[in-house]
Design a protein around this motif. Structure first.
Motif, mmCIF file in Angstrom:
data_model
loop_
_atom_site.group_PDB
_atom_site.id
_atom_site.type_symbol
_atom_site.label_atom_id
_atom_site.label_comp_id
_atom_site.label_asym_id
_atom_site.label_seq_id
_atom_site.Cartn_x
_atom_site.Cartn_y
_atom_site.Cartn_z
ATOM 1 N N GLY A 1 15.847 26.738 33.781
ATOM 2 C CA GLY A 1 16.223 26.014 34.991
ATOM 3 C C GLY A 1 16.808 24.649 34.683
ATOM 4 N N GLN A 2 17.409 24.055 35.680
ATOM 5 C CA GLN A 2 18.057 22.754 35.536
ATOM 6 C C GLN A 2 17.182 21.642 36.137
ATOM 7 O OE1 GLN A 2 21.222 22.554 34.088
ATOM 8 N NE2 GLN A 2 21.147 24.763 33.742
ATOM 9 N N GLY A 3 17.123 20.503 35.453
ATOM 10 C CA GLY A 3 16.467 19.323 36.012
ATOM 11 C C GLY A 3 15.028 19.552 36.417
ATOM 12 N N GLN A 4 14.728 19.242 37.669
ATOM 13 C CA GLN A 4 13.365 19.355 38.173
ATOM 14 C C GLN A 4 12.868 20.799 38.179
ATOM 15 O OE1 GLN A 4 11.087 16.857 39.062
ATOM 16 N NE2 GLN A 4 12.630 15.676 37.956
ATOM 17 N N ALA A 5 13.805 21.751 38.268
ATOM 18 C CA ALA A 5 13.398 23.157 38.235
ATOM 19 C C ALA A 5 12.810 23.514 36.872
ATOM 20 C CB ALA A 5 14.589 24.056 38.542
ATOM 21 N N ARG A 6 13.346 22.918 35.805
ATOM 22 C CA ARG A 6 12.820 23.171 34.458
ATOM 23 C C ARG A 6 11.420 22.577 34.327
ATOM 24 N NH1 ARG A 6 16.432 25.088 30.942
ATOM 25 N NH2 ARG A 6 15.990 25.203 28.705
ATOM 26 N N LEU A 7 11.244 21.363 34.833
ATOM 27 C CA LEU A 7 9.916 20.744 34.818
ATOM 28 C C LEU A 7 8.944 21.570 35.648
ATOM 29 C CD1 LEU A 7 7.990 18.419 34.118
ATOM 30 C CD2 LEU A 7 8.909 17.166 36.088
ATOM 31 N N GLY A 8 9.398 22.035 36.798
ATOM 32 C CA GLY A 8 8.537 22.857 37.643
ATOM 33 C C GLY A 8 8.113 24.141 36.956
ATOM 34 N N ALA A 9 9.034 24.767 36.216
ATOM 35 C CA ALA A 9 8.696 25.988 35.487
ATOM 36 C C ALA A 9 7.646 25.711 34.419
ATOM 37 C CB ALA A 9 9.961 26.572 34.853
ATOM 38 N N ALA A 10 7.757 24.557 33.760
ATOM 39 C CA ALA A 10 6.754 24.187 32.763
ATOM 40 C C ALA A 10 5.393 23.967 33.418
ATOM 41 C CB ALA A 10 7.196 22.932 32.021
ATOM 42 N N LEU A 11 5.380 23.306 34.552
ATOM 43 C CA LEU A 11 4.113 23.059 35.256
ATOM 44 C C LEU A 11 3.486 24.368 35.725
ATOM 45 C CD1 LEU A 11 5.122 19.910 37.335
ATOM 46 C CD2 LEU A 11 3.517 19.990 35.418
ATOM 47 N N ASP A 12 4.310 25.305 36.168
ATOM 48 C CA ASP A 12 3.788 26.615 36.550
ATOM 49 C C ASP A 12 3.099 27.284 35.364
ATOM 50 O OD1 ASP A 12 4.751 26.327 39.117
ATOM 51 O OD2 ASP A 12 6.553 27.533 38.780
ATOM 52 N N ALA A 13 3.729 27.177 34.192
ATOM 53 C CA ALA A 13 3.177 27.825 33.007
ATOM 54 C C ALA A 13 1.868 27.203 32.560
ATOM 55 C CB ALA A 13 4.204 27.773 31.870
ATOM 56 N N LEU A 14 1.714 25.890 32.733
ATOM 57 C CA LEU A 14 0.504 25.240 32.223
ATOM 58 C C LEU A 14 -0.577 25.030 33.284
ATOM 59 C CD1 LEU A 14 0.354 21.910 32.969
ATOM 60 C CD2 LEU A 14 2.297 21.888 31.441
ATOM 61 N N THR A 15 -0.315 25.427 34.527
ATOM 62 C CA THR A 15 -1.338 25.292 35.568
ATOM 63 C C THR A 15 -2.644 25.988 35.200
ATOM 64 O OG1 THR A 15 0.217 24.930 37.383
ATOM 65 C CG2 THR A 15 -1.906 25.877 37.958
ATOM 66 N N PRO A 16 -2.619 27.225 34.644
ATOM 67 C CA PRO A 16 -3.898 27.837 34.243
ATOM 68 C C PRO A 16 -4.669 26.992 33.238
ATOM 69 C CG PRO A 16 -2.173 29.492 34.317
ATOM 70 C CD PRO A 16 -1.491 28.168 34.483
ATOM 71 N N LEU A 17 -3.960 26.328 32.315
ATOM 72 C CA LEU A 17 -4.631 25.443 31.363
ATOM 73 C C LEU A 17 -5.259 24.257 32.074
ATOM 74 C CD1 LEU A 17 -5.285 24.304 28.532
ATOM 75 C CD2 LEU A 17 -2.977 23.335 28.501
ATOM 76 N N LEU A 18 -4.505 23.612 32.972
ATOM 77 C CA LEU A 18 -5.029 22.453 33.681
ATOM 78 C C LEU A 18 -6.257 22.806 34.511
ATOM 79 C CD1 LEU A 18 -1.715 20.747 34.902
ATOM 80 C CD2 LEU A 18 -3.150 20.113 32.943
ATOM 81 N N LEU A 19 -6.310 24.029 35.005
ATOM 82 C CA LEU A 19 -7.464 24.455 35.798
ATOM 83 C C LEU A 19 -8.739 24.541 34.965
ATOM 84 C CD1 LEU A 19 -5.809 27.163 38.083
ATOM 85 C CD2 LEU A 19 -6.914 25.061 38.857
ATOM 86 N N THR A 20 -8.604 24.635 33.645
ATOM 87 C CA THR A 20 -9.785 24.699 32.784
ATOM 88 C C THR A 20 -10.292 23.312 32.406
ATOM 89 O OG1 THR A 20 -8.563 24.717 30.677
ATOM 90 C CG2 THR A 20 -8.895 26.836 31.783
ATOM 91 N N LEU A 21 -9.520 22.288 32.689
ATOM 92 C CA LEU A 21 -9.907 20.924 32.369
ATOM 93 C C LEU A 21 -10.606 20.286 33.567
ATOM 94 C CD1 LEU A 21 -6.615 19.774 30.602
ATOM 95 C CD2 LEU A 21 -8.550 20.997 29.627
ATOM 96 N N GLN A 22 -11.085 19.073 33.376
ATOM 97 C CA GLN A 22 -11.712 18.344 34.466
ATOM 98 C C GLN A 22 -11.077 16.961 34.571
ATOM 99 O OE1 GLN A 22 -15.977 18.375 34.422
ATOM 100 N NE2 GLN A 22 -16.112 20.518 33.840
#
Length: 239
Positions: free
Chosen positions: A172-193
């Motif tokens: 993706g371009q610009g913010q869409a690329r960042l959004g795709a990265a955040l989608d991918a790492l959301t499961p990881l962030l859910l394991t943190l506090q």
């Protein structure tokens, strides 16, 4: 911090590392910097950005490394990532030693760096592979040209597959690329506090909003965005 700091041989468990790998001119540095900044602001965690050692090396010496100099660059990349993991709560690495190993194979027919590079890489929490959907642009001595992007992408994937490591493609371009990265790492962030109030609920909502995962290609996890032109990657035909 529970979920991040744990007793480990008398010390503290290293912070999770998000490893960003991919061919040249696919936005690794821009994505890593944006992701580190966004994660710091979003989560309140102490998040580190680890830059690419090769870029620094080439800028300092005014040339690209020779075959016998690759190992030191790979070791330094892994050392800096390890150092950051012991001083922060989350780390975003703009490339890893795996990329040095890949270029050593492609440029010098040297596969000796894979063992060390993959040993370090196995300890990283998430691997993001930048897609080939951005235009190639010149940027420093370490870039060879658009013709190397497909072989590099293919070799990275093959190395990860052989090692049994998973990855997520970021396109993706610009913010869409960042959004795709955040989608991918959301499961990881859910394991943190993380300390941000209400973040866990927002992450759960983001995860729930993602489309249902579907297997679309036996060779690749995002063929529609980048692999139309990759003939025979991993030894197979186009999909």
């Amino acid at each position: 911090m529970a979920g991040l700091a744990a007793a480990h041989g008398g010390g503290v468990k290293p912070a999770p590392c998000i490893a960003i790998v991919g061919a040249e001119s696919t936005g690794k540095t821009s994505l890593a910097q944006a992701l580190a900044l966004h994660l710091t602001e979003m989560t309140g965690l102490r998040c580190a950005f680890v830059p690419e050692v090769l870029r620094e090396w080439c800028d300092e010496r005014g040339r690209t490394p020779r075959a016998e100099e690759q190992q030191a660059i790979a070791h330094e990349q892994s050392r800096r990532i390890a150092q950051a993991r012991h001083g922060h709560e989350l780390v975003v690495a703009d490339t890893t030693a795996l990329m040095t190993a890949v270029y050593s194979e492609l440029l010098f027919a040297d596969t000796s760096l894979y063992a060390m590079a993959l040993e370090a890489h196995r300890d990283y929490a998430l691997t993001l592979l930048t897609a080939l959907d951005l235009p190639w642009t010149p940027d420093g001595l370490q870039r060879d040209g658009p013709h190397v992007r497909e072989p590099v992408d293919r070799t990275v994937r093959q190395a990860l597959l052989r090692a049994g490591l998973q990855w997520s493609v970021v396109a993706g371009q610009g913010q869409a690329r960042l959004g795709a990265a955040l989608d991918a790492l959301t499961p990881l962030l859910l394991t943190l506090q993380p300390p941000r109030a209400g973040l866990f609920t927002r992450l759960q909502a983001r995860q729930a909003a993602l489309p249902e995962w579907q297997w679309v290609c036996e060779k690749c996890d995002a063929p529609e965005c980048e692999h139309r032109s990759l003939k025979g990657w991993a030894g197979g035909p186009d999909q």
